[in-house]
Structure formats: structure tokens, C-alpha cells
Design a protein around this motif. Sequence first.
Motif, short mmCIF file in Angstrom:
data_model
loop_
_atom_site.label_atom_id
_atom_site.label_comp_id
_atom_site.label_asym_id
_atom_site.label_seq_id
_atom_site.Cartn_x
_atom_site.Cartn_y
_atom_site.Cartn_z
N THR A 76 0.78 -1.35 -0.14
CA THR A 76 0.00 0.20 -0.03
C THR A 76 0.74 1.30 -0.03
OG1 THR A 76 -1.42 -1.23 1.24
CG2 THR A 76 -2.02 1.12 1.16
N LEU A 77 0.52 2.19 -0.90
CA LEU A 77 1.17 3.44 -0.64
C LEU A 77 0.22 4.43 -0.11
CD1 LEU A 77 3.68 4.99 -3.52
CD2 LEU A 77 1.88 6.44 -2.35
N VAL A 78 0.42 5.38 0.78
CA VAL A 78 -0.39 6.36 1.37
C VAL A 78 0.32 7.54 1.23
CG1 VAL A 78 -0.07 5.62 3.63
CG2 VAL A 78 -1.98 6.70 3.16
N THR A 79 -0.57 8.43 1.17
CA THR A 79 -0.03 9.86 1.05
C THR A 79 -1.02 10.77 1.38
OG1 THR A 79 0.77 11.87 -0.48
CG2 THR A 79 -0.42 10.36 -1.53
N THR A 80 -0.46 12.08 2.01
CA THR A 80 -1.25 13.18 2.54
C THR A 80 -1.65 14.33 1.52
OG1 THR A 80 0.29 14.20 3.64
CG2 THR A 80 -0.92 12.76 5.39
N ASP A 81 -1.01 14.02 0.45
CA ASP A 81 -1.13 15.11 -0.41
C ASP A 81 -1.79 14.54 -1.82
OD1 ASP A 81 -0.69 16.96 -2.68
OD2 ASP A 81 1.52 16.69 -2.91
N PRO A 82 -3.07 15.12 -1.98
CA PRO A 82 -3.90 14.38 -3.22
C PRO A 82 -3.29 14.91 -4.57
CG PRO A 82 -5.27 15.87 -1.62
CD PRO A 82 -3.70 16.19 -1.18
N HIS A 83 -2.53 15.92 -4.57
CA HIS A 83 -1.81 15.99 -5.99
C HIS A 83 -0.59 14.93 -6.08
CE1 HIS A 83 -3.37 20.15 -6.56
NE2 HIS A 83 -3.51 20.05 -5.05
N ALA A 84 0.02 14.41 -5.06
CA ALA A 84 1.00 13.48 -5.47
C ALA A 84 -0.01 12.16 -5.53
CB ALA A 84 1.88 13.34 -4.21
N PHE A 85 -0.96 11.98 -4.85
CA PHE A 85 -2.03 10.89 -4.91
C PHE A 85 -2.31 10.73 -6.30
CE2 PHE A 85 -6.33 9.65 -4.39
CZ PHE A 85 -6.28 8.52 -4.21
N HIS A 86 -2.87 11.70 -6.77
CA HIS A 86 -3.43 11.76 -8.23
C HIS A 86 -2.30 11.12 -9.31
CE1 HIS A 86 -5.28 12.59 -12.00
NE2 HIS A 86 -4.32 13.58 -12.27
N CYS A 87 -1.02 11.73 -8.88
CA CYS A 87 -0.06 11.50 -10.07
C CYS A 87 0.38 9.94 -9.74
CB CYS A 87 1.25 12.41 -9.82
SG CYS A 87 1.14 14.10 -10.18
N LEU A 88 0.55 9.61 -8.63
CA LEU A 88 1.07 8.12 -8.35
C LEU A 88 -0.07 7.30 -8.94
CD1 LEU A 88 2.62 8.93 -5.06
CD2 LEU A 88 3.76 7.87 -6.77
N LYS A 89 -1.16 7.57 -8.54
CA LYS A 89 -2.38 6.66 -8.81
C LYS A 89 -2.70 6.65 -10.27
CE LYS A 89 -6.93 5.36 -7.25
NZ LYS A 89 -8.18 6.31 -7.46
N ASN A 90 -2.84 7.82 -10.97
CA ASN A 90 -3.47 7.91 -12.14
C ASN A 90 -2.48 8.21 -13.39
OD1 ASN A 90 -6.01 7.50 -11.18
ND2 ASN A 90 -6.05 9.72 -10.78
N GLU A 91 -1.26 8.89 -12.92
CA GLU A 91 -0.55 9.55 -14.07
C GLU A 91 0.89 8.61 -14.18
OE1 GLU A 91 -0.29 13.52 -13.83
OE2 GLU A 91 -2.37 13.84 -14.59
N TYR A 92 1.30 7.85 -13.10
CA TYR A 92 2.55 7.38 -13.47
C TYR A 92 2.58 6.04 -14.02
CZ TYR A 92 5.40 10.03 -9.94
OH TYR A 92 6.35 11.05 -9.48
#
Lengths: 259, 650
Positions: B474-490
Motif C-alpha cells: 500500500t502506498l499512502v500520501t497526505t497530498d492529493p496532488h501526489a496521490f493523483h500523479c501516483l495513482k493515475n499518471e505514473y
Amino acid sequence: MLPKVLALVSIGRHPQSGRERRAEQDGRAVEMGLCLQERQLMHLSVAHAGNADSSVLRQYAGMGLSKLSVLAQQANEDVLSPLIDYVEAQQASMVLMGVRSEMGQSSGMLPYLLAERLGWPLLPRVAEIQSIEEGVAQVLLALPRGQRRLVSVALPFVATLDNAAKAPRQTAFGPGQRADIEVINTTSIADEVAAQWQFTPAKPRPKRMKVVKAKTAADRFKAATAKPVGGGGKVLKNETVEEKAQAIFDFLLEEKVIR
Amino acid sequence: MIFDWLIPSLIATLLVLAAIGALRRVNFWRAGQAEKVDMWAGLLAMPKRYLHDLHHVVERDKYMSRTHVATGGGFVLAMVLVILVHLFDIQSRILAWMLLAALGMMFCGALFVFKRRLNPPSRLSKGPWMRLPKSLLTFAITFFVLTLPAAGILPESLSLSNIGLTLVSLVLALLVLLSLGEMLFGMTWGGPMKHAFAGALHLAFHRRPERFGGGRSTGLKPANLGGESHGVAKPEDFKWNQLLGFDACVQCGRCEAMCPAFAAGQPLNPKKLIQDMVVGLAGGTDEKYAGSPYPNVPVGKASGSPQEIITEGLVSADTLWSCTTCRACVEECPMMIEHVDAIVDMRRFLTLEKGDTPNKGAEVLENIIATDNPNGYAPGSRTHWAADQNLAVMKDVKKAEVLFWVSDGAFDMRSQRILRAFVKLLKAANVNVAILGDEERDSGDVARRLGDDATFQSLAKRNLATLAQYKFSTLVTTDPHAFHCLKNEYADFDQAGALKDVEVLHHTTFLNRLIEQGMLQVDRFKGGKVTYHDPCYLGRYNGEYDSPRALLSSLGIEVAEMERSGYRSRCCGGGGGAPITDIPGERRIADMRMEDVAATGAELVAVGCQQCTAMLEGVVEPRPQVRDIAEIMAEHLVEQLVEHTVEGAA
């Protein structure tokens, strides 16, 4: 035919990350060259002596250069002679560069050696070139505390760029990638003097304490902004050259610059 | 009788003209770049996309959805039957009666369109759109009258004199010409009805088919690096189906009503932007545009063509840089047009080709390139915030159940409070967690939104290479922007599969699971009224609206919802690099959002994003307090140290 200005660029080093970057003052040299070119005063070419593979060269090129020349040099070689040859071959009448490199020896000697060998005057810490008319440039030199000195100098000359000069424009990825990096093979002269040297990590030099005894805000402001008036300073104007040299020599001894 | 040939030939002529117009329009779109689309699957899926997905968006405005069903449905049905009955002259009472019914339905719908246009809201375009309800009514009435004889209600030959009959025929023919001209000719030659033709095809050939059927597709498409140019300079540099999408715009202005930049008086109006793109793809000027302008930018001066550079005469660069990429326009668009994609495409040209990112943009990009963080801090100081946190670092432990992606909040003292609060909660729940420490880099969010896809891709690849070295589920982050990049753009760059079997979560989702599993216990919140601000990159980009609210309710908080919350949440102004490019407007977006908060009477606004925290806390006091949900949770955490020892002993 416009006279040629040659901007010499080096690989910089980011103070925080230690990573390679566009050197601050060299970027300013390219910026000034581009401005001179846009004002149709001179024609700019940009050169780097060193490794042609560095991605930083693309960052310089991304400022809007179609071509960047690289004098292929190894790290342990002396760039002075190849640079002199290149400046002469290019028939440049102005050489712009940073005061000192951000990596390596960073002695700040290169512009002086270049100017000496070329027999050109050196303008240290240029802030702005206001005009070039009939081969004479009106140049603003940057002095400490925001002061400026206006000098007029006949071309050709070597100039180093102060941080007060116009900041380099943004680098664009696309043009940088497409720019032509032209590699020029030069004679390699190993820097034998430097090879003898032992390198040790630099230690921060102790800073001279400046005790401000001001009582009022106005005094503190003056202390913070005014040009320090050296109490022990001497103005030598009419003395002979020997006397002036002696005074400098004594001062250097006193400051323990030489022992 | 004069009807016998006049009306059918009118219909036939208009149909032919419409077909010519359609071909001309298709050629405009074909000027765009190639993009692979599954044509047949798209065409087959189109009716469902229209009836289900598009209707779902239109349904948010009940008045308009019913009106459109009646008008649009009635028209489509009527048009088919008009062709059968009046063009091919099929003699069938059933068909005629069906046509009458369809026209009746259309007439009712058109009445409501008419009513809405009596005093239209400012978001609606005027001009030819004001004519449309009249054309619709005329169409319905005229064909109703024309169909009466076929239905057997009126005798075939009326007891009128020849002159009278000819006059009636001519009047009816004129009305047919006017109304059917609007419906058919206008549909393909740029009238208001163009939305039906282009819209249907846009739904079929949409660039993000994943969005249909309840799916979500929000990650930006990667830029192709290394070519002769980058990004979109001219309208013809868009993909062909993007151009088609622009043409689908119905100028309803819902995007304009939702756009935070427009409300703040910055020079952006999503509707005008799309209309300018239409001007670009067809060539011409924006003189005929009859909607709200870009704030403080006069209409009529913009001109463009498919081969002209957009930012040199069609759209000013400031317009493009005003966008916060909050996606409110995309979420709201009943035609499912992708405004943000287009804006970032054009920004890519400005940054990658022109080197012209405004204000602090250049400096931030240079910092990201040289130090992997936007403010140029020493990369070696990235973990300083956690000096007292006793966190495992991946470099040492190599594997952990959970990887905590810290993000650039590590360098910011306010954000560090959120990070510490989250770590406190993780420890209380005994989560096996590790961080990347100094190996972490900026996620690339800001670089990408500023148009520098080269830097984004470089960061993504290097981050993925780091992540690939370690094992975590699991990867968890408090930053929705990083979250979006990691989840949807990487995923576009993840050749090694570093994130393939990894669940990427936002901390609110993760914490909610811990609460649900009983791993965390929190006290009741004893403060005053609380509201919740949905971060764009958590809500609209990733559909997470529930977990933050569930967490707040676990604290016993009944959220006093803002008028604009959930998918309609208003941006804080902090996305898309907007604080960096800082295009001047009349007001600040964050101030407006804080007014929304204050309107609920809340004393505290809970957020789930460090960027939102920074923006909202930048509003001058007095104002409600701003806390990340993790901070509120940590303040109310029930420490269970004693219980654990007892369990351990037993």
C-alpha cells in the motif's frame, strides 16, 4: 556585418543539491549576448570548453540558441590555449563570461588570463551594456551596494558578468533538445601545474566581526547600508609606482594574504 | 397542389445542404492530429453514452433535463418521421399520428426552452441561441399543420380558393424553410443545432471512453517528447477528436458558472475558451460570440485559423495560466468536453517551446530540475521534519506493508504538522510503515500542470525506479496532488511495474479503513460547527468524497455542508500551479472559498490537502480555523497503550 560577441559558458553547480545546472553568471552572459543580438548590436555565438555530453548545455541552448560549440576538453586539461585559439578564429570582438565557475578550481582567473593573452582590456562585473556606437561601448559596472560605474570602452574586450546583470531567461526544453551541439576537437594540454596540487575540502573562513555601536535606528541603517569607510585607508595619487606597490604589499602582509 | 413538390423538395435540398455541411465540418476535425479511436465500438456505444452518461450530467438541472428530453427526443423522432411521411410520402395514418405525437412532445419541450429564454441567466449565450426556441416552436407547429391532412384530420383539399391555398402553401413553405433550415442547415453549418451533430459524434469518439459507464479518467495524457514541436501551438496540433469535442459545446455556460478563475475575475471563461477553439478550428474571429467574455477582455478582437499560433491573436497566455485545473468545468459539462486537457496541451507549448511560464514559473521549474523540489531546498534535508519521528526508512528496511509518500510538504513547516499528525495516527494503529526519506522526489504534479512534461516524466521515471527497489502493498500520501500523479499518471511510465500491485491511497481513505477495522479510536469532537472542503484532486479527480466525511462522523461531527461541496466543491485556488503563475484578478479564489465556509457558520473547516490548508490559511483573520482531518483525528486520538500491554500479556 555585425561584430561578434562570444559568450563562454561553464557547467554550474546547484548550491543545495550539488547537481549540475546552468551557471548563474554564465546564464547572464548568454542573456546579455542574446539581448545584444536582439538589439542588432552584435551577433552572438556561445561556446563551452569541456564535456559535450552534459545535459546542462541543452539548458543553455534552450534559451534560444540554434547552435552551441563545445571545445572538447577533459577535466584535467587547461582550457586557456584552446579558448584563445577559438576566440581568434571566431574573430570575436567581445567575450562575455561569468566571474568564476561554480565548480572545479573556481579561481576566477580565466577571464584575466584570457584578457592578458589576447591583449584586451577586462571589464570586471558588468551589469549592463548600454550602447555600442562606432566600436565604443558604454558599459555599466556593478560596484558593491548597488553602486554603478559607467565606463566607455573600445571593442574588443573581455567582460565578466555580475549578478546584477539581467537574469537569464527561462530555458525551453524543445529548442534546447533540437539545438546543434557542435563539437570542436582541440589540442589537449594537460594542466601539469594543477596535477601537482593536493585538493582538500574547503573550510569556511571566519568572518570579520562588525561591531555596530549605533544607538539610533538611523545610525543602524547607516551602518548597514553605507560604504564602509576604512579608517586605515590611504589614498595614493601622486606617489611613484614603487611607493604604491609597496603600500599594497604592506597591506597584503598586514591582512595576512601573503606571509 | 403546390405542397406536393415544394415541401418534399425543400426537405431534400436542406438534407443535401446539411450533408455537404457535415462533410465540411468533418474536414475541419480531420485537420487535427491522428488519435486511435475504436470507431465502431464508439458508434455502437453512443446511444447508451447519450442516454445514460450524458443524461446523468444534464439531470443535475432537472428543468433542463426534462426540457431537453422532450425537445430533443421529440425532434429526433419527428425528423425521422418527417422524412418518411413528407419526403418519401409514405401514406400511413399510424406514422402520421406518431409524427403528430412527436411534434406535440417537441412543442411542449420547446415551450419550456422558450420560457427559459425569456429571462436567461448570464451564463447562457445569447445571439443565435435566443432564436432557437422560436425555430423549435415554428418547426413543431408548421409540421403539425402539414401533417394534419396525412393523419386524416383535415381533408386533403381544403375548401379554399386557389389563391388562398397557394398563399397558405407559400407561408407554410417559408416557415419550413426557416425552421428546418435552423434544424438541418444550422446543424452542420455552425448554427446552435451544431451541438447535436458534433455532440453525438463527440460522444462516440471521445478521447476518454473510460469516463462512460460510471468510470473515471482524469490523468493527463503524456506529451510526446523529442519532436519538432511540443504541446499545442495551433488548433491543428490538437487531436482530431479534441477538435470535435470543442465543436460539441452547447454554450450552456455551466462551466462558466463553476469556474473559480472566472468568479475571481481572472481572464478565463471556460465556455469562451472552447468557443475560441471553435473559431480556431474553423477560422475567423470571435465577433459573433454572444456569451460572457473573459473577465475584462473585450470580445471581437480575437482571430485565428487552424494554422495560426493560438496565443498570437486567439487566446492570451494569461487566460491559459489562470486555470487551476480544478476540473469543475469538466465535471459540469453536459457534453463531457475536456477543458483541462486542452489548457495543459497549450501550456506545454508555452513552457516547452517558448520558455514562457509566467511569474515564478521559470524559477520553480528550474528548482525542480536542480533539486527535485519546487523551492530549491537541499534534497538532503527532505527528512529533517521526521528527525524525532523514529520512522523506518525504506533504504534500511527494504520492505514494509505501507509506504508513506511524504511529498514536498516535508519542507513546509505548516504541512509538517499534518505529516506528524498522520504519523501519530499510524503509530497508534501499529501500522508497519516506512518512508522513502531523502530518496523521495517531487511527484512532478506542479511541473506537469505548468506544462513541463519533460520534467514530469523525468521525475516519474526516477521515482518509479526508486519505488521498484522496495516491497510494499500500500502506498499512502497526505497530498492529493501526489496521490493523483501516483495513482493515475505514473502508470504511463511504469514499465517495471513498480506500482502494479500496489494500492495507492489518500490518507483519509486509509485512516477510514483503520477506524472501520477498529485499529484507531477517537474521542468525540467537542468544538463548534465544522464544515469540510473537498480538495479537487481528491474529489473530482479521484472520486473520494465519502472517507473524509466518514472520518469526521467517527469524531461525532455532523458536517455542515457548504453549498458547493462534493463534486461541485469550489477550488481553493492552489491547483495547477496557479499560485506560482499568479495571474491577477479582481479577487482571490481562496477568499471566495473562505466566504463559502463562513456562510455555513462553521468555526472549523476540515480539509484533506496541504495545498488547500496553505491557501485557506492565507485568508486574513478573522476566519474559521483550518485543519487537516489527520490533525483533528490526532488531537482526539484515544491512546491505547495500556490495552496493548494487557493483550500482549494475555
